[in-house]
Design a protein around this motif. Structure first.
Motif, mmCIF file in Angstrom:
data_model
loop_
_atom_site.group_PDB
_atom_site.id
_atom_site.type_symbol
_atom_site.label_atom_id
_atom_site.label_comp_id
_atom_site.label_asym_id
_atom_site.label_seq_id
_atom_site.Cartn_x
_atom_site.Cartn_y
_atom_site.Cartn_z
ATOM 1 N N UNK A 184 61.315 -27.992 19.316
ATOM 2 C CA UNK A 184 60.732 -26.880 20.068
ATOM 3 C C UNK A 184 59.478 -27.365 20.799
ATOM 4 N N UNK A 185 58.659 -28.153 20.095
ATOM 5 C CA UNK A 185 57.424 -28.663 20.693
ATOM 6 C C UNK A 185 57.722 -29.664 21.800
ATOM 7 N N UNK A 186 58.612 -30.609 21.542
ATOM 8 C CA UNK A 186 58.902 -31.666 22.518
ATOM 9 C C UNK A 186 59.496 -31.094 23.799
ATOM 10 N N UNK A 187 60.468 -30.208 23.658
ATOM 11 C CA UNK A 187 61.105 -29.646 24.845
ATOM 12 C C UNK A 187 60.254 -28.555 25.488
ATOM 13 N N UNK A 188 59.333 -27.983 24.718
ATOM 14 C CA UNK A 188 58.381 -27.071 25.313
ATOM 15 C C UNK A 188 57.514 -27.783 26.341
ATOM 16 N N UNK A 189 57.342 -29.089 26.158
ATOM 17 C CA UNK A 189 56.611 -29.903 27.128
ATOM 18 C C UNK A 189 57.562 -30.489 28.171
ATOM 19 N N UNK A 190 58.603 -31.170 27.692
ATOM 20 C CA UNK A 190 59.430 -31.995 28.571
ATOM 21 C C UNK A 190 60.366 -31.253 29.495
ATOM 22 N N UNK A 191 60.870 -30.100 29.076
ATOM 23 C CA UNK A 191 61.915 -29.439 29.858
ATOM 24 C C UNK A 191 61.444 -28.986 31.227
ATOM 25 N N UNK A 225 47.007 -29.190 25.753
ATOM 26 C CA UNK A 225 46.657 -27.786 26.005
ATOM 27 C C UNK A 225 45.293 -27.691 26.680
ATOM 28 N N UNK A 226 44.339 -28.510 26.213
ATOM 29 C CA UNK A 226 43.004 -28.527 26.810
ATOM 30 C C UNK A 226 43.063 -28.954 28.282
ATOM 31 N N UNK A 227 43.844 -30.003 28.570
ATOM 32 C CA UNK A 227 43.939 -30.483 29.950
ATOM 33 C C UNK A 227 44.547 -29.419 30.863
ATOM 34 N N UNK A 228 45.569 -28.717 30.363
ATOM 35 C CA UNK A 228 46.206 -27.665 31.166
ATOM 36 C C UNK A 228 45.255 -26.493 31.385
ATOM 37 N N UNK A 229 44.399 -26.224 30.393
ATOM 38 C CA UNK A 229 43.424 -25.137 30.524
ATOM 39 C C UNK A 229 42.392 -25.444 31.612
ATOM 40 N N UNK A 230 42.069 -26.737 31.782
ATOM 41 C CA UNK A 230 41.053 -27.137 32.751
ATOM 42 C C UNK A 230 41.598 -27.292 34.165
ATOM 43 N N UNK A 231 42.945 -27.441 34.287
ATOM 44 C CA UNK A 231 43.573 -27.589 35.602
ATOM 45 C C UNK A 231 43.955 -26.205 36.117
ATOM 46 N N UNK A 249 51.550 -22.098 27.499
ATOM 47 C CA UNK A 249 52.860 -22.719 27.342
ATOM 48 C C UNK A 249 52.817 -24.041 26.608
ATOM 49 N N UNK A 250 51.712 -24.776 26.706
ATOM 50 C CA UNK A 250 51.551 -26.020 25.940
ATOM 51 C C UNK A 250 50.937 -25.756 24.566
ATOM 52 N N UNK A 251 50.201 -24.656 24.427
ATOM 53 C CA UNK A 251 49.558 -24.349 23.155
ATOM 54 C C UNK A 251 50.530 -23.880 22.083
ATOM 55 N N UNK A 252 51.561 -23.127 22.492
ATOM 56 C CA UNK A 252 52.551 -22.622 21.531
ATOM 57 C C UNK A 252 53.254 -23.770 20.797
ATOM 58 N N UNK A 253 53.720 -24.843 21.486
ATOM 59 C CA UNK A 253 54.307 -25.974 20.754
ATOM 60 C C UNK A 253 53.352 -26.599 19.752
ATOM 61 N N UNK A 254 52.049 -26.614 20.058
ATOM 62 C CA UNK A 254 51.062 -27.156 19.120
ATOM 63 C C UNK A 254 51.051 -26.348 17.823
#
Length: 557
Positions: free
Chosen positions: A48-55, A119-125, A213-218
């Motif tokens: 769930x975490x890996x594909x939450x990022x990669x898909x 998640x932090x990087x996505x929050x700053x972008x 969207x990146x935080x949920x996999x974490x």
């Protein structure tokens, strides 16, 4: 002679396994499905975490990070390739030093750290789907986080599945049959996690926030770690036999060293030793170079010993796997397409399935997982028993035949994808939309369904077959390495795919020319690329067929 007491102990306890306290593992209260369910749950969370990022990664790279289609596709394939190559290193650490349980704990902590930074990087972008200019520091933080996740997966992925399969004793007939089913249900459960990630996380990334969207996999990875530790009392832990106290890589590596050292010894003396070591051997000449490790030259220093027959057998087994591994790369190239170009095709098409419901293009990847979830029970409960009654093989058909079937389906997938892409380009031409890449084509995204479904059917055969094959065909104490070999084939395939994309894009002029991967997909020629991949896949299958016909399966220890 086996006594009644010995038989009782074999039935009551599992050979070469201990419980969480280090005592001999009792068959009644450790391992099997009770323990496997904890481990399967961990894998569901990890996928769930890996594909939450990669898909949906290619959409993030071409949107907030502002990369071109070709560069983004190459980056996705490079990350995916490295993420599936690194498990070889993680498996080495587990099998040689830490053991699978401790490696999984450490790898999961690294995984969680990578997801937190991501998640932090996505929050700053800035949260946008439009092409923007991203500061170099945020770019660096994003890719550092992404590859930290890959490092975490390197220890997690091969060890969790090997640890799960370790819960079934291959010397027990019922448990050996259950283990074959384990690989099927493992993959089914894993795909359920993937489908959930694609349907839920991708929607959140597209419509709410990339950071969320990146935080949920974490969060899911933290839950998976807690779940894994909770099941520790029910697990079986591998115990090295006395002769295996030497590092397995050392004893197998010594076979190659001694064999090279003895290469000048006479073949007649070697033949005699081979027959003494293995009188039932069908072909004494086979890999006779390694069998020279069974000899000790007359001029050797006093005390130097020949390698054990079992060590030579293990080394020979690993050598036999190399050609099979190489031919499976042909499957990995079509497998790499669904996270990149399949998704980009969907962006240009009509995505309204029902009035008011527009699906994200990356969500179609869930079709692969849904196909697997629906087909695995049919395969395991219907097709395997039928095959078992015909072939007398406990698995229905051999693992190599299963892999080959999937390779044929993968080739068919690329043929269908090429035909659909030709239709999409023709539609753009007919409606005068070639120079309007942001205009939705009057062609339903439903046209992409067949290629996703076919790839799902191919995965059921080839990927599950590869998992079981490489797990069962390596020496017992190297089974993390066995599963890492299966993953590394996918990784190398992704890297080859990335290299192909870069070379073809360069040869065809990039976005300024007539590139097959032009950022304006209406001017691109993904259909040409799909036909090329179909040819590569077909050639790979026929090579695999030739090699697999002479393959000799490893005997159970």
């Amino acid at each position: 002679m086996t006594t009644a007491s010995d038989i009782y102990l074999q039935e009551e306890y599992v050979t070469d396994a201990v419980d969480h306290r280090g005592f001999a593992a009792k068959r009644s209260n450790t391992g099997r499905w009770r323990a496997a369910l904890f481990i399967i749950g961990v894998e569901v969370a990890e996928r769930f975490a890996y594909y939450g990022i990669g898909s949906n990664l290619i959409s993030y790279l071409t949107g907030p990070l502002g990369q071109s289609t070709a560069v983004a596709a190459a980056n996705v394939n490079a990350w995916s390739g490295i993420a599936t190559l690194l498990p070889v290193l993680g498996a080495f650490v587990a099998d040689a030093f830490l053991g699978r349980y401790r490696t999984i704990i450490i790898a999961t902590l690294i995984y969680v750290l990578g997801l937190a930074f991501l998640t932090l990087s996505a929050f700053l972008i800035p949260n946008t789907t439009e092409v923007t200019s991203t500061p170099s520091f945020l770019n660096a933080l994003f890719f550092f986080s992404l590859y930290l996740v890959a490092i975490g997966q390197s220890g997690h992925k091969p060890c969790v599945q090997a640890f799960g399969a370790d819960q079934f004793d291959e010397k027990n007939q019922q448990e050996n049959t259950d283990r074959s089913s384990f690989f099927n249900w493992w993959y089914l459960s894993m795909c359920a996690g993937i489908a959930l990630a694609i349907l839920v996380v991708v929607y959140i990334q597209e419509n709410v926030s990339w950071a969320v969207g990146f935080g949920i996999p974490c969060v899911f990875m933290v839950i998976s770690l807690v779940l894994f530790v909770l099941g520790r009392r029910s697990y079986r832990y591998s115990k090295r036999r006395q002769e295996e106290e030497i590092n397995p890589f050392t004893r197998i590596g010594r076979v190659f060293f001694v064999a090279f050292k003895n290469q000048r010894l006479s073949s007649s003396e070697l033949y005699k030793v081979e027959l003494e070591a293995n009188p039932s051997q069908e072909s004494p000449e086979e890999l006779s170079f390694l069998n020279k490790a069974l000899l000790v030259p007359n001029d050797s220093p006093e005390g130097e010993m020949a390698c054990k027959s079992r060590d030579v057998d293990d080394a020979t087994t690993l050598v036999r796997l190399i050609p099979v591994w190489l031919t499976t790369l042909a499957y990995a190239i079509p497998y790499a397409q669904y996270m990149t170009f399949f998704t980009k095709q969907g962006v240009t098409m009509e995505r309204t399935i029902f009035p008011g419901l527009e699906i994200p293009p990356a969500s179609l990847q869930a079709l692969i997982s849904i196909t697997i979830v629906l087909f695995v029970p049919i395969y395991d409960r219907v097709l395997v028993p039928i095959g078992r009654s015909i072939t007398k093989d406990p698995c229905g058909i051999t693992t190599l035949k299963r892999i080959g079937t999937g390779m044929v389906l993968a080739t068919l997938t690329m043929v269908v994808a090429a035909l659909v892409e030709s239709k999409r380009l023709q539609t753009a031409k007919e409606y005068g939309l070639i120079d309007q890449p942001k205009t939705t084509l009057p062609m339903s995204i439903l046209w992409l369904f067949p290629q996703y479904i076919l790839l799902g059917l191919a995965d059921v055969h080839t990927l599950v077959g590869m998992q079981e094959f490489f797990y069962s065909q390596v020496p017992t104490e190297l089974r993390s390495i066995g599963l890492a070999l299966y993953l590394s084939a996918l990784g190398v395939g992704s890297l080859i795919n990335s290299l192909l994309i870069s070379l073809i894009d360069l040869a065809t002029g990039g976005d300024a020319g007539n590139s097959w991967f032009n950022s304006n997909l209406n001017k691109a020629h993904l259909d040409y690329f799909y036909w090329l991949v179909a040819v590569v896949s077909a050639v790979g299958f026929f090579t695999f067929l030739f090699i697999s016909r002479s393959y000799i399966y490893r005997r159970v220890d």
